[in-house]
Structures are given as C-alpha cells and as structure tokens.
Design an enzyme around this catalytic site. Structure first.
Site, PDB file in Angstrom:
ATOM      1  N   ASP A  21     -15.594  -4.875  -1.225  1.00 47.87           N
ATOM      2  CA  ASP A  21     -15.234  -4.692   0.174  1.00 47.87           C
ATOM      3  C   ASP A  21     -16.502  -4.527   0.996  1.00 47.87           C
ATOM      4  O   ASP A  21     -17.409  -3.798   0.614  1.00 47.87           O
ATOM      5  CB  ASP A  21     -14.339  -3.465   0.336  1.00 47.87           C
ATOM      6  CG  ASP A  21     -13.037  -3.615  -0.450  1.00 47.87           C
ATOM      7  OD1 ASP A  21     -12.654  -4.770  -0.722  1.00 47.87           O
ATOM      8  OD2 ASP A  21     -12.432  -2.598  -0.796  1.00 47.87           O
ATOM      9  N   ASP A  45       0.856  -1.187   0.000  1.00 45.98           N
ATOM     10  CA  ASP A  45       0.000   0.000   0.000  1.00 45.98           C
ATOM     11  C   ASP A  45       0.889   1.233   0.000  1.00 45.98           C
ATOM     12  O   ASP A  45       1.838   1.312   0.787  1.00 45.98           O
ATOM     13  CB  ASP A  45      -0.900   0.030   1.246  1.00 45.98           C
ATOM     14  CG  ASP A  45      -1.946  -1.080   1.226  1.00 45.98           C
ATOM     15  OD1 ASP A  45      -2.012  -1.813   0.231  1.00 45.98           O
ATOM     16  OD2 ASP A  45      -2.686  -1.211   2.221  1.00 45.98           O
TER      17      ASP A  45
END
Length: 240
Positions: free
Chosen positions: A131, A9
C-alpha cells in the site's frame, strides 16, 4: 482472465467501508457479511478480499468467525488480511478457510517472519500488501509512511519469492475518484511476472476497463459496488 475481486471490510462483525483508511469515516453497509458474500457468489464472482479492520487495529485477528462463516458457506476463494501478525494468526486464518493471506505491515516491520511464511506456505498462499501514498509504502492501517519506494519494496520481495501483490493507492482509497492506472502500469512494466492486484479509487466501469487493459491480475472493488456506481450485473456481463 482479469479478476474482479469484491472487498468485504469487517468492523464489529459488520460489513463496512472506510475512507482513506480512516476509522472515524466509517459507513456500515450490511450487518451480515455472509449475505454480501453470497450475493457476490450468486453473480458469478470467484474471489473475495476479506479484511479484518478490527484486526488491523488490534494487531491480531479479531473477526475469525466471519472468515470461517463465509469460507464454510460459500465456494469463494478468500484472500484475508488485517491483523495477521504472528504464526498463530496465520494458522488461524488458514484453519478458518482463507486460501491466501495478505501481509503488508508485517512485511515492513517483521520481514524475517514474512519471508519464513513465504517458504513455509508457498508463494501461491501469501500476497504482499504494498500500500502506497505518493509511491511510498504506508503501513499500520496507513497511519504511518515508511519512506520506502513501493517499487524498491516490491522488487526486493519478488527476489524472495513473492508472486502476488495487492497495491492500494491510499490517497485514492474510498474516494471514488478513479484508480491509479499509472502506478500499476509502472509496476507491471518493471515486474512483468508479478500478479498485480489493483485496489483503491475504482468508481466506474471505465476504471475497470482501463485496468483490464494493463494485463494485471485483477482489481479489488469495494465502495463502487456498495454505492452502486458499478453493478454486479454490469460486472457479470463484461468480465465473468
């Protein structure tokens, strides 16, 4: 074969992890993402999940340079997400070396465009980001709940050609408290032909074993590797 897919990330060009998608709970692990990617590749890892967290916030790709560097200097199969919101963004991602892109918020907020991408680039190149918090779809860096059941959402997109989905249980992400095995078990049972990629909560080799038993496509592992709850040597020995 069950795929172990490490996550990198990116914020400000650095390798970080958030807790539950909260930008104020940021921990920087390495200033050089390429170094991290090469470490994964050296261990025998084949795939990488690369997320542009600045891009997710800015609603446009922000760390294209990091993608381009990792893609050009490793042989990792990169799926890229974060800020892919327009035709310009998706072209940039593929031009910089992404093999797949992941779209979550875009599939909720601009489904016509996401469907167009599926037709244009093919279902092997486009991953649906599904998600969820309490089995409802969460969007915009998980800051919003859409009120849509994750299974309804995924089912609709399968009819439009989706073959891959990354599903993160937002409530588990970054907490190292175990993966949402039940969520993926239900998803796999309902959609046996879908390539399900689990994400969030992995804290041990046992979590990886439990997910491998579900016959899903793979799992994204982030903080567990960085915090050395799971080592690359263990992964190599068991799964590669």
């Amino acid at each position: 074969m069950f795929q172990i897919i490490p996550a990198i990330d990116i914020i400000d060009g650095k390798c970080v992890r958030l807790t539950q998608g909260d930008y104020s709970q940021k921990k920087t692990y390495n200033e050089n993402p390429l170094e991290v990617a090469k470490m994964f590749e050296d261990a025998g890892i084949k795939r990488l999940h690369l997320v542009d967290l600045d891009g997710a916030k800015n609603k446009k790709i922000t760390n294209a340079k990091v993608l381009e560097t990792i893609a050009s200097k490793t042989n990792l199969h990169i799926d890229f997400g974060g800020g892919v919101q327009s035709d310009d963004d998706i072209r940039l991602a593929f031009d910089c070396g992404a093999k797949q892109i992941t779209g979550g918020s875009i599939a909720v907020k601009n489904p016509e465009l996401f469907e167009d991408w599926l037709k244009r680039f093919g279902s092997e190149a486009i991953i649906l980001g599904a998600d969820a918090r309490n089995e409802k779809i969460a969007v915009s860096g998980w800051e919003e709940d859409s009120g849509v059941w994750v299974y309804d959402f995924v089912g609709e997109w399968i009819q439009k050609g989706v073959k891959y989905t990354i599903s993160t249980d937002v409530a588990k992400d970054g907490l190292l408290q175990g993966a949402s095995v039940d969520l993926y078990k239900k998803m796999q049972a309902q959609f046996p032909d879908l390539q399900v990629i689990a994400s969030g909560g992995v804290s041990s080799m046992q979590d990886l074993e439990d997910l491998a038993e579900l016959n899903i496509f793979g799992v994204i592992v982030g903080k567990a590797i960085y915090e050395e709850r799971v080592t690359l040597k263990e992964i190599e020995r068991r799964f590669l």
